[in-house]
Design an enzyme around this catalytic site. Structure first.
Site, PDB file in Angstrom:
ATOM      1  N   SER A   1       0.863  -1.187   0.000  1.00 21.98           N
ATOM      2  CA  SER A   1       0.000   0.000   0.000  1.00 21.98           C
ATOM      3  C   SER A   1       0.890   1.223   0.000  1.00 21.98           C
ATOM      4  O   SER A   1       2.006   1.188   0.529  1.00 21.98           O
ATOM      5  CB  SER A   1      -0.862   0.022   1.254  1.00 21.98           C
ATOM      6  OG  SER A   1      -0.082   0.394   2.375  1.00 21.98           O
ATOM      7  N   ASP A   2       0.419   2.307  -0.604  1.00 23.73           N
ATOM      8  CA  ASP A   2       1.133   3.554  -0.372  1.00 23.73           C
ATOM      9  C   ASP A   2       0.987   3.866   1.114  1.00 23.73           C
ATOM     10  O   ASP A   2       0.098   3.327   1.793  1.00 23.73           O
ATOM     11  CB  ASP A   2       0.588   4.696  -1.252  1.00 23.73           C
ATOM     12  CG  ASP A   2       1.593   5.856  -1.336  1.00 23.73           C
ATOM     13  OD1 ASP A   2       2.545   5.887  -0.520  1.00 23.73           O
ATOM     14  OD2 ASP A   2       1.433   6.740  -2.215  1.00 23.73           O
ATOM     15  N   TRP A   3       1.854   4.738   1.597  1.00 24.37           N
ATOM     16  CA  TRP A   3       1.957   4.944   3.046  1.00 24.37           C
ATOM     17  C   TRP A   3       0.705   5.650   3.600  1.00 24.37           C
ATOM     18  O   TRP A   3       0.500   6.836   3.387  1.00 24.37           O
ATOM     19  CB  TRP A   3       3.226   5.744   3.331  1.00 24.37           C
ATOM     20  CG  TRP A   3       4.433   4.867   3.555  1.00 24.37           C
ATOM     21  CD1 TRP A   3       5.259   4.902   4.637  1.00 24.37           C
ATOM     22  CD2 TRP A   3       4.965   3.833   2.716  1.00 24.37           C
ATOM     23  NE1 TRP A   3       6.246   3.943   4.535  1.00 24.37           N
ATOM     24  CE2 TRP A   3       6.088   3.272   3.362  1.00 24.37           C
ATOM     25  CE3 TRP A   3       4.585   3.268   1.487  1.00 24.37           C
ATOM     26  CZ2 TRP A   3       6.842   2.234   2.826  1.00 24.37           C
ATOM     27  CZ3 TRP A   3       5.339   2.233   0.956  1.00 24.37           C
ATOM     28  CH2 TRP A   3       6.446   1.729   1.623  1.00 24.37           C
ATOM     29  N   GLY A   4      -0.131   4.890   4.232  1.00 30.82           N
ATOM     30  CA  GLY A   4      -1.361   5.473   4.764  1.00 30.82           C
ATOM     31  C   GLY A   4      -2.522   5.331   3.807  1.00 30.82           C
ATOM     32  O   GLY A   4      -3.504   6.064   3.912  1.00 30.82           O
ATOM     33  N   ALA A   5      -2.439   4.394   2.868  1.00 30.90           N
ATOM     34  CA  ALA A   5      -3.500   4.265   1.863  1.00 30.90           C
ATOM     35  C   ALA A   5      -4.551   3.231   2.239  1.00 30.90           C
ATOM     36  O   ALA A   5      -5.481   2.989   1.477  1.00 30.90           O
ATOM     37  CB  ALA A   5      -2.890   3.925   0.504  1.00 30.90           C
TER      38      ALA A   5
END
Ligand code: BGC
Length: 728
Positions: free
Chosen positions: A255-259
């Site tokens: 996942s993108d960071w915080g997605a």
């Protein structure tokens, strides 16, 4: 004799039984998985720190370390924070931005870039380098265009393949990002893309598909935005049906960071590894225990209660282990900041610089120049540190002013600021603060510059954007197509006194240049990394003959472009700060739009000048009709006095089609180096994929029988030859 025969027999049997490296990898994965407890499985599919996930110490599986990407290896951060760990041993080689690499149109160079940056990642013990970025350039306002490879899916895809293979040759995984439809930074966590399937498949997916299928990328990053009103990290259609089922991707989706936003969606979409929960990736970082990640305890509980199947978890673990094991192989320890790496940086930079205008052949600069005046804040401003997650700490950064001084040790090189932007240079990290404050007023800065330029042999203005917030930087889009800090007026005023001025534009995206007619020369210089000044000086002095070509169009005005209404950009705000963005321009992105609507841009896609000239000879096709494939040949001659490189471009036009199609589309390119007088023949192979459009109703690519044109061109506007052929 009998013994020898027996040994030969045994050896043959043994080698026949030897398993392939792929089969061996799978056996290792299955073996490890079979021994893992539920807790161990859960532990490897989410982060344990800002950039790492744990391994399985009991089974000898090492931790998995990721790091940004894509232009060099980001400096170490604290375990649980974005802030710098303040190491003194993590300075890297900062390579030119990916738009510059795309502008080189040089696949070999892309391989060199990947190998080189991969060696640095390996040295820093990273398993995954977070890049390349392959989001299509849709609007010049997108804050991250500089991290991407331009407006054309074929160019972006083909250029990404050697970069990925180069990184991975070091047993460091590339992580192709941000999959998919993350084409703006405005409300990047809260906008939903409304797009038809044909546009999705023809414009926004092909670069990712090539990265996965041709480049063999070992990991992919899911993006922040929403698609089908669902966050991409929870989107089964994108992550499983398309990426894994249709394309056969066997790596891991990070996942993108915080997605990630909830457990069920993340568990069922095809996401494999959760990072950065509790942060928006830029400035919010709530205290968060990794055990409470969506794919941690909450997921475990749902598996134990039977709400979610363990088989999905096993599949995630398999993919994470596969990624991990792939990056543990190889005996290469990498290297950091070697002279070779800085040389690669300089070479990639000078090959990507694009000469956009050269009236009166002001360039290349004469070797005997006595007085050179360098103007503009970007001539002295460190750029490597800006841009947010791609921000780097480099061992050194040669500014443009230093580069010119290096190239002209005997000359008088004078610097004048001429304008002042944001004098504080900030990166993500507390180590990197510069203060370029000049006490003079704007009027005085310009006045001093006007005095300085009067009797100079050369006047070089270095301006553009600067990787600060809203100036080519992650997390915020630009607010206007214009240059910031009153540069238009300053450049115009200076050009009135010195119409022979050379304007060097630093940006990773198109900018308005209302002064373009007033200056003699325009050079697109991107952000060139550690060797910026030297690489640029190489081009200005003619040590390197410019050969870069634009990977995206420069329109005169924003309003000329395909993205025109608020519904298209930035989108329409709905309830709860959720935004709807309509990709209603469809497949008409970049040159496809300008050509279909007969709008002349200032500088077209694929355009770039050289200090020499190239003549294209007669095009030849292997046949007038095509079944499976067709070969096109064109001889190209360097008709000038200096050696140089030309990017020969192949476009295909569908002459008669049952659906709306662009005037033409890029389907091939080759960069060739020619000595003066030398001729080389460039060959392109056209196959069905070069002729196809995506038929959404049938969900397949269709090449319709009928007439097509193959166009060989020096830019999208400069067609040098064509052949008509028929697909049977
Ligand atoms: C960015 C990614 C980056 C990640 C880790 C995110 O905010 O969108 O591109 O790789 O942070 O720094």
């Amino acid at each position: 004799m009998k013994r020898i025969v027996f040994f030969l027999f045994a050896a043959t049997m043994l080698s026949a039984c030897r398993v392939s490296p792929e089969a061996e990898l799978e056996m290792r994965v299955e073996n490890t998985l079979a021994q893992m407890t539920l807790d161990e499985k859960i532990s490897v599919i989410h982060a344990q720190s800002k950039f790492s996930s744990p391994g399985v110490p009991r089974l000898g599986v090492p931790e998995l370390w990721t790091m940004d990407g894509p232009h060099g290896v980001r400096p170490e951060t604290l375990w649980d924070e974005w802030a710098s760990a303040l190491w003194t041993s993590d300075s890297c080689t900062a390579y030119p931005v990916l738009t510059c690499l795309a502008a080189s149109w040089d696949k070999e160079l892309s391989g060199l870039y990947g190998r080189s940056v991969g060696e640095e990642a390996r040295y820093r013990k990273k398993n995954v380098l977070l890049g390349p970025g392959l989001n299509i350039y849709r609007t010049p306002l997108c804050g991250r265009n500089f991290e991407y490879m331009g407006e054309d899916p074929f160019l972006a895809g083909k250029m990404s393949v050697p970069y990925i293979q180069g990184i991975q040759s070091n047993n460091v995984a590339a992580c192709v990002k941000h999959f998919a439809l993350n084409n703006q930074e405005f409300k990047r966590h809260r906008y939903n893309v409304n797009i038809d399937d044909r546009t999705l498949y023809e414009i926004y997916l092909p670069a990712f598909r090539m990265a996965v299928q041709e480049g063999g990328a070992w990991s992919v990053m899911s993006s922040y935005n929403l698609y089908q009103n669902q966050w991409v990290s929870h989107n089964r259609r994108l992550l499983t049906e398309i990426l894994k089922d249709e394309w056969g991707f066997d790596g891991a989706v990070l996942s993108d960071w915080g997605a990630v936003h909830e457990t069920d969606g993340a568990a069922q979409s095809g996401l494999d590894l959760e990072f950065g929960t509790g942060t928006n990736g830029v400035d919010v970082n709530i205290e968060n225990a990794y055990d409470y990640y969506y794919l941690a305890k909450p997921y475990k509980e749902k598996i134990l209660s039977g709400e979610l199947p363990e088989s999905d978890l096993d599949e995630k673990v398999r993919r994470v282990l596969r990624l991990n094991f792939r990056t543990q192989l190889g005996g290469n320890w990498g290297s950091m900041c070697s002279p070779e790496h800085f040389a690669h940086c300089r070479k990639i930079g000078s090959e990507g610089v694009v000469l956009l205008k050269n009236e009166g052949s002001v360039l290349p600069m004469r070797a005997d120049a006595g007085k050179i005046v360098v103007l503009g804040e970007n001539a002295i401003r460190p750029m490597v540190v800006g841009g947010s997650s791609s921000s780097l700490k480099t061992k050194y950064e040669i500014t443009v002013l230093e580069g010119i001084r290096n190239a002209y040790p005997e000359a008088e090189v004078i610097y004048e600021r001429a304008y002042q932007g944001e004098p504080k240079v900030t990166g993500n990290y507390n180590y990197s603060l510069y203060d370029l404050t000049d006490p003079r007023s704007d009027e005085k800065l310009l006045e001093d510059a006007l005095v300085a330029v009067k009797d100079a042999d050369y006047v070089i203005f270095v301006g553009g954007l600067n990787k600060n917030k809203q100036q080519d930087c992650e997390g915020r889009d630009r607010l206007s197509y214009d240059l910031p800090y009153g540069q238009n007026e300053v450049i115009s005023a200076l050009a009135t006194v010195r119409p022979d001025m050379i304007y060097v534009n630093m940006s990773g995206t198109a900018v308005a240049m209302p002064f373009a007619d007033k200056v003699a020369s325009i050079v697109q210089a991107w952000y060139l990394g550690s060797e910026t000044g030297n690489a640029l000086a190489d081009v200005l002095t003619g040590k390197v003959n410019p050969s870069g070509k634009l990977p995206f169009t420069f329109p005169y005005m924003m309003e000329d472009g395909p993205v025109r209404t608020p519904a298209q950009y930035p989108g329409i705000e709905g309830e709860d700060d959720m935004w709807q963005v309509d990709y209603s321009e469809g497949i008409y992105v970049g040159y496809r739009w300008y050509e279909a609507n007969n709008i002349k841009p200032r500088f077209p896609f694929g355009f770039g000048l050289s200090y020499t000239t190239f003549e294209y000879g007669q095009m030849k096709a292997s046949s007038k009709t095509m079944k499976e494939r067709l070969t096109i040949q064109v001889p190209v001659t360097n008709t000038g006095k200096v050696a140089g490189a030309e990017v020969v471009q192949l476009y295909i036009q569908d002459v008669e089609a049952s659906v709306d199609r662009p005037v033409k589309e890029l389907k091939g390119f080759e960069k060739i180096y020619l000595e003066p007088g030398q001729t080389k023949t460039v060959e392109f192979v056209i196959d069905q994929s070069s002729l196809s459009f995506f038929d959404a109703a049938r969900h397949e690519w269709v090449a319709e029988p009928g007439e097509f044109k193959a166009l060989v061109a020096a830019s999208s506007e400069d067609v040098r030859g064509e052949v008509l052929f028929t697909l049977k």
